[in-house]
Design a protein around this motif. Structure first.
Motif, PDB file in Angstrom:
ATOM      1  N   ILE A 127       0.861  -1.185   0.000  1.00 34.78           N
ATOM      2  CA  ILE A 127       0.000   0.000   0.000  1.00 34.78           C
ATOM      3  C   ILE A 127       0.896   1.232   0.000  1.00 34.78           C
ATOM      4  N   SER A 128       0.632   2.127  -0.930  1.00 35.50           N
ATOM      5  CA  SER A 128       1.513   3.288  -1.106  1.00 35.50           C
ATOM      6  C   SER A 128       0.936   4.499  -0.415  1.00 35.50           C
ATOM      7  N   LYS A 129       1.802   5.467  -0.226  1.00 34.75           N
ATOM      8  CA  LYS A 129       1.415   6.720   0.397  1.00 34.75           C
ATOM      9  C   LYS A 129       0.294   7.377  -0.394  1.00 34.75           C
ATOM     10  N   GLY A 130      -0.733   7.863   0.294  1.00 34.48           N
ATOM     11  CA  GLY A 130      -1.824   8.574  -0.350  1.00 34.48           C
ATOM     12  C   GLY A 130      -2.948   7.700  -0.855  1.00 34.48           C
ATOM     13  N   GLU A 131      -2.763   6.394  -0.815  1.00 34.33           N
ATOM     14  CA  GLU A 131      -3.835   5.514  -1.281  1.00 34.33           C
ATOM     15  C   GLU A 131      -4.984   5.466  -0.271  1.00 34.33           C
ATOM     16  N   VAL A 132      -6.193   5.355  -0.781  1.00 34.28           N
ATOM     17  CA  VAL A 132      -7.348   5.130   0.079  1.00 34.28           C
ATOM     18  C   VAL A 132      -7.896   3.755  -0.286  1.00 34.28           C
ATOM     19  N   VAL A 133      -7.568   2.780   0.551  1.00 31.93           N
ATOM     20  CA  VAL A 133      -7.911   1.395   0.250  1.00 31.93           C
ATOM     21  C   VAL A 133      -9.159   1.011   1.036  1.00 31.93           C
ATOM     22  N   VAL A 134     -10.170   0.556   0.329  1.00 34.21           N
ATOM     23  CA  VAL A 134     -11.358   0.062   1.017  1.00 34.21           C
ATOM     24  C   VAL A 134     -11.380  -1.455   0.902  1.00 34.21           C
ATOM     25  N   VAL A 135     -11.521  -2.118   2.036  1.00 34.16           N
ATOM     26  CA  VAL A 135     -11.551  -3.579   2.057  1.00 34.16           C
ATOM     27  C   VAL A 135     -12.993  -4.015   2.273  1.00 34.16           C
ATOM     28  N   ILE A 136     -13.518  -4.785   1.339  1.00 34.64           N
ATOM     29  CA  ILE A 136     -14.889  -5.272   1.463  1.00 34.64           C
ATOM     30  C   ILE A 136     -14.876  -6.799   1.500  1.00 34.64           C
ATOM     31  N   GLY A 137     -16.009  -7.361   1.855  1.00 33.24           N
ATOM     32  CA  GLY A 137     -16.108  -8.812   1.892  1.00 33.24           C
ATOM     33  C   GLY A 137     -17.116  -9.249   2.933  1.00 33.24           C
ATOM     34  N   PRO A 138     -17.545 -10.514   2.846  1.00 31.66           N
ATOM     35  CA  PRO A 138     -18.560 -11.002   3.795  1.00 31.66           C
ATOM     36  C   PRO A 138     -18.022 -11.081   5.215  1.00 31.66           C
ATOM     37  N   ASN A 173     -17.589  -2.914 -11.277  1.00 35.25           N
ATOM     38  CA  ASN A 173     -18.241  -3.060 -12.575  1.00 35.25           C
ATOM     39  C   ASN A 173     -17.794  -4.288 -13.353  1.00 35.25           C
ATOM     40  N   ASN A 174     -16.565  -4.711 -13.063  1.00 29.52           N
ATOM     41  CA  ASN A 174     -16.065  -5.810 -13.872  1.00 29.52           C
ATOM     42  C   ASN A 174     -15.277  -6.797 -13.015  1.00 29.52           C
ATOM     43  N   PRO A 175     -15.909  -7.343 -11.974  1.00 32.42           N
ATOM     44  CA  PRO A 175     -15.172  -8.246 -11.084  1.00 32.42           C
ATOM     45  C   PRO A 175     -14.737  -9.513 -11.817  1.00 32.42           C
ATOM     46  N   GLN A 176     -13.515  -9.947 -11.541  1.00 28.06           N
ATOM     47  CA  GLN A 176     -12.957 -11.094 -12.240  1.00 28.06           C
ATOM     48  C   GLN A 176     -13.287 -12.401 -11.536  1.00 28.06           C
ATOM     49  N   ASN A 177     -13.402 -12.321 -10.200  1.00 29.66           N
ATOM     50  CA  ASN A 177     -13.552 -13.552  -9.433  1.00 29.66           C
ATOM     51  C   ASN A 177     -15.026 -13.903  -9.242  1.00 29.66           C
ATOM     52  N   GLU A 178     -15.296 -15.187  -9.307  1.00 32.35           N
ATOM     53  CA  GLU A 178     -16.668 -15.673  -9.164  1.00 32.35           C
ATOM     54  C   GLU A 178     -17.289 -15.240  -7.825  1.00 32.35           C
ATOM     55  N   ARG A 179     -16.488 -15.367  -6.757  1.00 26.45           N
ATOM     56  CA  ARG A 179     -17.016 -15.050  -5.434  1.00 26.45           C
ATOM     57  C   ARG A 179     -17.271 -13.548  -5.260  1.00 26.45           C
ATOM     58  N   THR A 180     -16.440 -12.717  -5.900  1.00 22.93           N
ATOM     59  CA  THR A 180     -16.685 -11.280  -5.859  1.00 22.93           C
ATOM     60  C   THR A 180     -18.025 -10.974  -6.509  1.00 22.93           C
ATOM     61  N   ARG A 181     -18.272 -11.603  -7.643  1.00 25.27           N
ATOM     62  CA  ARG A 181     -19.545 -11.373  -8.350  1.00 25.27           C
ATOM     63  C   ARG A 181     -20.715 -11.804  -7.488  1.00 25.27           C
ATOM     64  N   GLY A 182     -20.559 -12.959  -6.833  1.00 26.15           N
ATOM     65  CA  GLY A 182     -21.622 -13.451  -5.957  1.00 26.15           C
ATOM     66  C   GLY A 182     -21.902 -12.492  -4.821  1.00 26.15           C
ATOM     67  N   PHE A 183     -20.831 -12.002  -4.197  1.00 28.01           N
ATOM     68  CA  PHE A 183     -20.971 -11.080  -3.064  1.00 28.01           C
ATOM     69  C   PHE A 183     -21.628  -9.789  -3.503  1.00 28.01           C
ATOM     70  N   LEU A 184     -21.146  -9.223  -4.613  1.00 26.53           N
ATOM     71  CA  LEU A 184     -21.665  -7.927  -5.068  1.00 26.53           C
ATOM     72  C   LEU A 184     -23.119  -8.046  -5.497  1.00 26.53           C
ATOM     73  N   SER A 185     -23.470  -9.175  -6.093  1.00 28.02           N
ATOM     74  CA  SER A 185     -24.858  -9.314  -6.554  1.00 28.02           C
ATOM     75  C   SER A 185     -25.803  -9.357  -5.362  1.00 28.02           C
ATOM     76  N   LYS A 186     -25.301  -9.819  -4.223  1.00 31.01           N
ATOM     77  CA  LYS A 186     -26.159  -9.888  -3.033  1.00 31.01           C
ATOM     78  C   LYS A 186     -26.346  -8.523  -2.371  1.00 31.01           C
ATOM     79  N   ILE A 187     -25.347  -7.666  -2.472  1.00 24.61           N
ATOM     80  CA  ILE A 187     -25.441  -6.417  -1.699  1.00 24.61           C
ATOM     81  C   ILE A 187     -25.730  -5.193  -2.556  1.00 24.61           C
ATOM     82  N   LEU A 188     -25.542  -5.271  -3.865  1.00 28.43           N
ATOM     83  CA  LEU A 188     -25.745  -4.051  -4.668  1.00 28.43           C
ATOM     84  C   LEU A 188     -27.152  -4.008  -5.259  1.00 28.43           C
TER      85      LEU A 188
END
Lengths: 243, 229
Positions: free
Chosen positions: A27-38, A228-243
């Motif tokens: 993680i670099s200086k100035g980054e704003v990292v948001v961590v999401i997940g179940p 908008n363009n998640p690559q991982n199957e589980r990311t897609r599953g998670f996002l479809s449930k909450i968005l």
């Protein structure tokens, strides 16, 4: 951009249960990292390992090139550079709002009492609560408490701020005021790592979004990529449930 | 009725007035108070350290704390008092009341440790985490953040422990100290009267503890006052 935090093969187990299964991130200086997940994916544990509130089972974490999980490292001086905001605020109930903010800087001889008071008022103005300086935490609403908690962390002039679900314990109408403070902090260039369920905030403020599940970071990219363009199957599953 | 009353007066005079026997009790009060105060002080100091040992992650400290609490709670205080007086301090020529105070302090420390430990554990873990995350050391967090909050929870139980302690000191007669209890007993055997000296002893203890309880209540109330709601 310079590397601020470097995480190498970080694992964490609670007894038999392996919560983090090997995380490699920079993680670099100035980054704003948001961590999401179940829930139970290890997001909070990951964050808490970064300032050693949890003992690290294996792997390495560096801040500015200094290994933090080394017995020779003074963890207290490392923590002074890493602010942390908790889900349940954890303000000190026996101290006034002003004392909550000035206690650590004065105790750790970073500032004199007068300097710390001046700085605290400045920070309270920034979070819009200077009129509450002489109140006690019980007299504040949840949103106000969390804004004070942010000011308290900022009083140590940290290089990086860690947020562990800062709005999860708040009534819905108070979430906005806390997110506004965080947003202006991000705009001021603070390096931030935020564990949250506020997807709108992630989209708008994050420079980088990580999706964690089952102790691993499965997706890591800009908000557009991840949402908008998640690559991982589980990311897609998670996002479809909450968005 | 008159005969009964004059009997009471006569007994009272024999027990307390004749040969200035009341002075035995007055001195006894002094002994009880000195032993208790010293024991309370030592008890708090030992209790605090044993509590920290018991809460520590360090195995050696934990074991020390565990053994201490276990041994003290597992043996009668009169046995402990006699061991400390006749064995540990056998060759030391200190005033008796100081040695007794140390013995009761060591005893009380084990109970105080449990009270303090429970008080510290009653404070949310988030308080420690917040303190440590700001860069405060474990010691600074304990002294500046945890203890000020824990004291309010600890105080009432601690008061109770001290009341128990004062009454417990009634066994110092075993090592030859003339406290209130021993003074009453002495009057009993020198006058061959039981009722007056023993009831008198009970009344003195009762009044002392009543006054102490009232005083401690006042302190507790003022501690609670800082809880602004």
């Amino acid at each position: 951009m310079s590397e601020m935090i470097e995480v190498k093969n970080l694992t964490k187990s609670f007894g038999e249960l392996e919560v983090l299964k090997g995380i490699d991130k920079t993680i670099s200086k100035g980054e704003v990292v948001v961590v999401i997940g179940p829930s139970g994916s290890g997001k909070s544990t990951f964050l808490r390992c970064l300032n050693m509130l949890e003992d690290i089972t294996d792997g390495e974490v560096f801040l500015d090139g200094q290994k933090i999980n080394d017995s020779k490292t003074d963890i207290n001086s490392i923590r002074q550079k890493m602010g942390m905001v908790f889900q349940h605020f954890n303000l000190f109930p026996h101290l006034t709002i002003l004392e909550n903010i000035t206690y650590a800087p004065v105790k750790l001889k970073k500032m004199t009492k007068e300097q710390a008071d001046a700085r605290a008022h400045e920070l309270l103005q920034r979070v819009g609560l200077d009129d509450k300086a002489s109140c006690y935490p019980v007299q504040l609403s949840g949103g106000q408490k969390q804004r004070v908690a942010i000011a308290r962390s900022l009083a140590m002039d940290p290089e990086i701020m860690l947020f562990d679900e800062p709005t999860s314990a708040l009534d819905p109408e108070m979430v906005g005021e806390v997110l506004d403070v965080m947003k202006s902090l991000a705009e001021s260039g603070m390096t931030m790592i935020i564990v949250t369920h506020e997807m709108g905030f992630a989209r708008e403020v994050a420079s980088r979004v990580m999706f964690m599940d089952d102790g691993l970071v499965l997706e890591d990219g800009s908000p557009e990529q991840v949402f908008n363009n998640p690559q991982n199957e589980r990311t897609r599953g998670f996002l479809s449930k909450i968005l | 009725m008159n005969e009964w009353w004059s009997g009471v007066v006569e007994q009272f005079t024999r027990c307390f007035i004749e040969e200035d026997r009341y002075m035995l009790l007055v001195r006894g009060i002094g002994v009880t108070i000195s032993v208790s105060l010293l024991a309370v002080f030592i008890g708090i100091v030992i209790g605090f350290f044993i509590a920290l040992c018991n809460l520590s992650k360090n195995k050696v400290l934990k074991t020390i704390g565990g053994i201490y609490t276990d041994v003290i709670r597992g043996t009668p205080s009169v046995t402990q008092l006699m061991i400390i007086y006749f064995v540990v301090f056998a060759t030391v020529r200190w005033p008796k009341w100081i040695i007794a105070g140390i013995a009761f302090g060591i005893n009380s420390g084990a109970y105080v440790a449990e009270i303090i430990r429970a008080g510290i554990l009653s404070i949310d873990k988030g308080q420690t985490e917040a303190g440590r995350s700001l860069g405060l050391t474990a010691g600074q967090t304990m002294v500046g953040i945890i203890m000020p909050q824990a004291v309010k929870n600890i105080f009432p139980t601690l008061c109770n422990e001290f009341i128990v302690l004062i009454k417990e000191t009634a066994i110092v007669g075993y090592v030859g100290l003339m406290d209130i209890q021993k003074a009453g007993d002495f009057i009993k055997s020198s006058t061959f009267l039981a009722f007056m000296p023993l009831i008198g002893t009970a009344i003195i203890y009762y009044v002392m503890i009543k006054l102490l309880t009232l005083g401690l209540k006042k302190i507790e109330e003022s501690l609670r006052k800082s809880d602004i709601r």
